[in-house]
Scaffold this motif. Structure first.
Motif, mmCIF file in Angstrom:
data_model
loop_
_atom_site.group_PDB
_atom_site.id
_atom_site.type_symbol
_atom_site.label_atom_id
_atom_site.label_comp_id
_atom_site.label_asym_id
_atom_site.label_seq_id
_atom_site.Cartn_x
_atom_site.Cartn_y
_atom_site.Cartn_z
ATOM 1 N N UNK A 154 -3.275 -2.760 6.466
ATOM 2 C CA UNK A 154 -4.810 -1.755 7.042
ATOM 3 C C UNK A 154 -5.061 -0.830 6.035
ATOM 4 N N UNK A 155 -5.901 -0.589 5.856
ATOM 5 C CA UNK A 155 -6.458 0.969 5.722
ATOM 6 C C UNK A 155 -7.544 1.809 6.719
ATOM 7 N N UNK A 156 -7.752 2.978 6.885
ATOM 8 C CA UNK A 156 -8.290 3.502 7.621
ATOM 9 C C UNK A 156 -9.025 5.115 6.898
ATOM 10 N N UNK A 157 -9.554 5.587 7.087
ATOM 11 C CA UNK A 157 -10.151 6.287 6.066
ATOM 12 C C UNK A 157 -11.608 6.400 5.766
ATOM 13 N N UNK A 158 -11.986 7.650 4.998
ATOM 14 C CA UNK A 158 -13.309 7.466 4.179
ATOM 15 C C UNK A 158 -12.511 7.305 2.979
ATOM 16 N N UNK A 159 -13.928 6.548 2.544
ATOM 17 C CA UNK A 159 -13.382 5.014 1.338
ATOM 18 C C UNK A 159 -13.726 6.140 0.199
ATOM 19 N N UNK A 160 -13.412 7.002 0.122
ATOM 20 C CA UNK A 160 -13.531 7.677 -1.629
ATOM 21 C C UNK A 160 -11.810 7.868 -2.569
ATOM 22 N N UNK B 2 -3.083 -10.899 -4.181
ATOM 23 C CA UNK B 2 -4.161 -11.687 -3.495
ATOM 24 C C UNK B 2 -4.101 -12.265 -3.111
ATOM 25 N N UNK B 3 -2.937 -13.736 -3.525
ATOM 26 C CA UNK B 3 -2.314 -14.443 -2.759
ATOM 27 C C UNK B 3 -1.679 -13.854 -1.704
ATOM 28 N N UNK B 4 -0.771 -13.410 -1.214
ATOM 29 C CA UNK B 4 -0.079 -12.904 -0.400
ATOM 30 C C UNK B 4 -0.660 -11.505 0.929
ATOM 31 N N UNK B 5 -1.769 -11.117 0.760
ATOM 32 C CA UNK B 5 -1.969 -9.987 0.986
ATOM 33 C C UNK B 5 -3.188 -10.731 1.797
ATOM 34 N N UNK B 6 -4.117 -10.565 3.174
ATOM 35 C CA UNK B 6 -4.746 -9.669 3.357
ATOM 36 C C UNK B 6 -5.202 -8.235 4.171
ATOM 37 N N UNK B 7 -6.216 -7.649 3.727
ATOM 38 C CA UNK B 7 -6.288 -6.235 3.101
ATOM 39 C C UNK B 7 -7.743 -6.186 4.468
ATOM 40 N N UNK B 8 -7.273 -5.295 5.306
ATOM 41 C CA UNK B 8 -8.487 -4.480 6.194
ATOM 42 C C UNK B 8 -8.630 -3.385 5.719
ATOM 43 N N UNK B 9 -10.461 -2.612 5.307
ATOM 44 C CA UNK B 9 -10.292 -2.026 5.329
ATOM 45 C C UNK B 9 -11.475 -1.279 6.155
ATOM 46 N N UNK B 10 -10.808 0.214 7.415
ATOM 47 C CA UNK B 10 -11.902 0.796 8.188
ATOM 48 C C UNK B 10 -12.751 1.916 7.594
ATOM 49 N N UNK C 270 0.052 -5.877 10.006
ATOM 50 C CA UNK C 270 1.936 -5.162 9.768
ATOM 51 C C UNK C 270 2.279 -3.621 8.922
ATOM 52 N N UNK C 271 0.794 -3.516 8.324
ATOM 53 C CA UNK C 271 1.213 -2.583 7.494
ATOM 54 C C UNK C 271 -0.093 -1.671 7.372
ATOM 55 N N UNK C 272 -0.215 -0.413 7.327
ATOM 56 C CA UNK C 272 -1.067 0.234 7.116
ATOM 57 C C UNK C 272 -0.497 1.488 5.703
ATOM 58 N N UNK C 273 -1.079 1.259 5.117
ATOM 59 C CA UNK C 273 -1.684 1.911 3.509
ATOM 60 C C UNK C 273 -2.893 3.135 2.909
#
Length: 413
Positions: free
Chosen positions: A245-251, A267-275, A312-315
């Motif tokens: 997961x990423x949360x924040x301004x898209x900059x 890409x074969x190992x993670x699902x990324x969600x962006x907020x 699972x993880x916040x980057x």
């Protein structure tokens, strides 16, 4: 000691300061733009769809007697935003821009200080970046202390560090909106710093950036913000793709170009969600990256916390951050946080125990950190639980108390 606290929007950190000062019986007045309290008329009308924003401006009832508000410019900004009247909210120039809201609020506080000259109702002013110039100048005339809160790092450091990003990622340059600030606005920031008798920051990184100030400054105190309430969780993912997961301004100030590059490699190992909302609608690289992942432009705060409990993880690979509230939010929800040394991460995280610290601006560092977690899912659960233990010991209430004590100590000197 009686203190006037000034901030137009009343963010989570401001609320904690207000309550901390009030509990210490040192709050003379809390000056803000819009303030609602349980059961008052603003609370009642906030149930109407178009006025739902008022719910976000509700404060603890203990503050009601000491709160004064000046709603006109902030109300104008909210309405102009809803009606998509972009000229009225244009950066610095718009009648209802964020800059105008802060400037007019600051002038209003200064007028109140002037009208109460000679009164014993207050003996200090606590104000925030971009909203302190007028009130601090009036406070100096009245010979009362000025306490300054710098929520993000010093602008000269930001330009020095982020200029490198324009050279490294020219296709992301339009997202670095901090370069739009005029010389006049930057000069006002410096004037506020020079007027301060003491400076409060929320991270060691922010304190370090002040070394780039050209001149002498008042002493600086670092008091990290608090954590939201801890929510128990047990659904840690031991199989399948890593939920990132990423949360924040898209900059690119947030390091998202590096995150997207790392996610592409894995890409074969993670699902990324962006907020988060776009910092620019004129960045093809950002649009292309968002098309490859799940993107949620905006969510209410409670829903963000709920979403965090499914990940699972916040980057949060920010390249320049005064604190990074999303870090404490994620830790409180049991997420393993990967963040950089240019956030509050070093003040909150012991690397490898309750989160991971990486080098800012390094795609390789993000990739390596994610690979290690993909290969050892047990660490995600252990660090997530340790993060919640950290969060449980430092609530927002603790932050407010610490800041109130720090101010009281200053006034005894």
């Amino acid at each position: 000691m009686k203190i006037i606290l000034s901030h137009p929007t009343g963010n989570a950190n401001v609320r904690a300061v207000a309550q901390g000062l009030n509990e210490a019986e040192t709050l003379s007045g809390f000056y803000t733009a819009i303030a609602s309290f349980p059961g008052d008329w603003l609370d009642r009308v906030s149930g109407i769809g178009a006025l739902a924003e008022i719910k976000r401006r509700q404060f603890h009832p203990a503050l009601q007697a000491r709160t004064k508000f000046y709603p006109w410019f902030e109300t104008g900004r909210l309405l102009a935003s809803k009606l998509h009247l972009s000229k009225l909210t244009r950066h610095e120039q718009g009648m209802f821009s964020v800059d105008a809201v802060y400037r007019q609020h600051d002038k209003w506080v200064a007028r109140n200080l002037k009208s109460q000259a000679g009164s014993t109702a207050y003996t200090a002013v606590y104000a925030y970046e971009d909203g302190a110039r007028y009130s601090f100048n009036e406070a100096k005339r009245l010979n009362i202390p000025c306490y300054y809160d710098l929520p993000i790092g010093y602008w000269r450091t930001a330009r020095r560090l982020l200029k490198q990003e324009i050279e490294k990622w020219p296709e992301w340059a339009s997202t670095l909106t901090g370069f739009k600030d005029s010389d006049t606005k930057l000069g006002y920031k410096d004037e506020e710093l020079q007027l301060a008798d003491h400076i409060f920051v929320a991270s060691s990184f922010t304190a370090k950036t002040l070394a780039d100030f050209n001149g002498r400054l008042a002493p600086v105190t670092v008091i990290p913000y608090g954590f939201p309430a801890v929510e128990p969780r047990s659904d840690y993912n031991s199989n399948g793709k890593l939920r990132v997961l990423f949360v924040g301004g898209l900059s690119q100030r947030k390091g998202i170009a590096n995150l997207f590059a790392a996610a592409g490699e894995l890409a074969d190992f993670v699902d990324l969600t962006v907020v988060g909302r776009k910092a620019s609608n004129d960045c093809a690289a950002l649009d292309n990256a968002l098309n490859k992942h799940k993107w949620i432009p905006s969510l209410p705060h409670a829903d963000i916390l709920k979403l965090m409990r499914t990940q699972d993880v916040l980057v949060f690979p920010s390249l320049f951050e005064g604190f990074g509230l999303v870090i404490t939010e994620a830790m409180s929800q049991g997420l393993t946080v990967i963040t950089t040394d240019r956030t509050a991460g070093p003040d909150l995280i012991t690397n490898g125990e309750n989160g991971l610290l990486i080098e800012a601006g390094s795609t390789q560092a993000i990739t390596l950190a994610l690979e290690n977690l993909i290969n050892d899912r047990r660490r995600i659960r252990l660090m997530g639980r340790a993060a919640q233990e950290t969060a449980s010991k430092r609530t927002w209430h603790v932050y407010g108390q610490e800041l109130a004590r720090a101010i009281a100590t200053l006034n005894r000197k």
